[in-house]
Design an enzyme around this catalytic site. Structure first.
Site, short mmCIF file in Angstrom:
data_model
loop_
_atom_site.label_atom_id
_atom_site.label_comp_id
_atom_site.label_asym_id
_atom_site.label_seq_id
_atom_site.Cartn_x
_atom_site.Cartn_y
_atom_site.Cartn_z
N ASN A 1 0.84 -1.21 0.00
CA ASN A 1 0.00 0.00 0.00
C ASN A 1 0.87 1.26 0.00
OD1 ASN A 1 -3.03 -0.45 0.14
ND2 ASN A 1 -2.25 -2.01 1.55
N HIS B 1 -7.78 -0.62 6.13
CA HIS B 1 -8.09 -1.89 6.80
C HIS B 1 -8.79 -2.80 5.80
CE1 HIS B 1 -8.88 -4.56 10.16
NE2 HIS B 1 -10.11 -4.69 9.70
C1 GRF Z 1 -3.07 -4.53 4.13
O1 GRF Z 1 -3.97 -5.56 3.86
C2 GRF Z 1 -3.71 -3.45 4.95
O2 GRF Z 1 -5.07 -3.28 4.68
C3 GRF Z 1 -3.54 -3.96 6.36
O3 GRF Z 1 -2.28 -4.58 6.37
C4 GRF Z 1 -1.93 -4.99 5.06
C5 GRF Z 1 -0.64 -4.32 4.72
O4 GRF Z 1 -0.11 -4.75 3.51
N1 GRF Z 1 -3.68 -2.89 7.31
P1 GRF Z 1 1.06 -3.93 2.82
O5 GRF Z 1 2.20 -3.82 3.83
O6 GRF Z 1 0.51 -2.58 2.46
O7 GRF Z 1 1.46 -4.72 1.62
#
Ligand code: GRF
Length: 218
Positions: free
Chosen positions: A15, A110
């Protein structure tokens, strides 16, 4: 003027990369100026460095209390002139003073349609509940975990054959579209926190937001 964004991570950083890549577009209203991880070995730190973004590791294990760790994060954000904070897979709960201090200026993503399935193992919780639709939510961070006012959501189907991993794999690419969209809404002032609720500017196409984030919003 682009808003200065700091991203907090603990792990993979997909993300985070979606935000960094969106912010590279010339007309995107935000710049990612620093990525901070509480885990020095987080793979996301190397990705951010490769993308020429400044990184800091602030290891929570080096601090005697949650408050002193929060204070170190706060000081780092301040020294980079950060105006908006995005938590992206950041696995530390902040003490209430930090959340209050950044209220309306700190976002989190989330992997469920909140207020359902807060906290850890959201995908597993969704499967156990037997929902037919799940998705992801970007919200303003408040002291209560995953309970802050909702900025944007996007939905995906839940299939009978799903495992937590297959559901996560369907939601993740949608997260990568939703988070830049929510940051765009916030950085342009189209979404703002007022008396505990998110007010969306009238120009925002809310029907489209409800179904899925707009494909193009720049
Ligand atoms: C994602 O699924 C986010 O929604 C949750 O933790 C995960 C993080 O994944 N809070 P990344 O580190 O962004 O790949």
């Amino acid at each position: 003027m682009k808003r200065r964004v700091g991203i907090l991570i603990s792990g993979r950083g997909s993300n985070m990369m979606a935000l960094i890549e969106a912010a590279r577009a010339p007309h995107f209203p935000a710049d990612v100026v620093v990525v901070i991880s509480n885990r020095p070995a987080a793979p996301g730190l190397a990705l951010a460095r490769a993308a020429q973004v400044k990184t800091l590791a602030i290891d929570h294990r080096q601090f005697a209390s949650r408050e002193s760790f929060d204070a170190a994060i706060d000081a780092a954000l301040e020294s980079e002139g950060v105006e908006l904070v995005c938590q992206a897979g950041f696995m530390r709960i902040q003490a209430a003073p930090f959340a209050r201090r950044w209220l309306g200026r700190q976002l989190n993503i989330h992997p469920s349609l909140l207020p359902g399935f807060k906290g850890l193992e959201a995908h597993k919780q969704a499967l156990q509940a037997g929902v037919r639709i799940s998705g992801c939510t970007v919200h303003f961070v408040t002291p209560e975990l995953d309970a802050g006012p909702i900025i944007a959501q996007a939905a995906v189907p839940v299939l009978a054959s799903d495992t937590p991993d297959t559901l996560a794999a369907r939601i993740l690419p949608v997260e990568h579209r939703l988070y830049p969209f929510a940051l765009w809404l916030t950085a342009t002032g189209r979404a703002r926190l007022e008396e505990g609720r998110v007010i969306l500017e009238a120009s925002v196409n809310q029907t489209e937001c409800l179904i899925s984030p707009a494909a193009s919003f720049a």
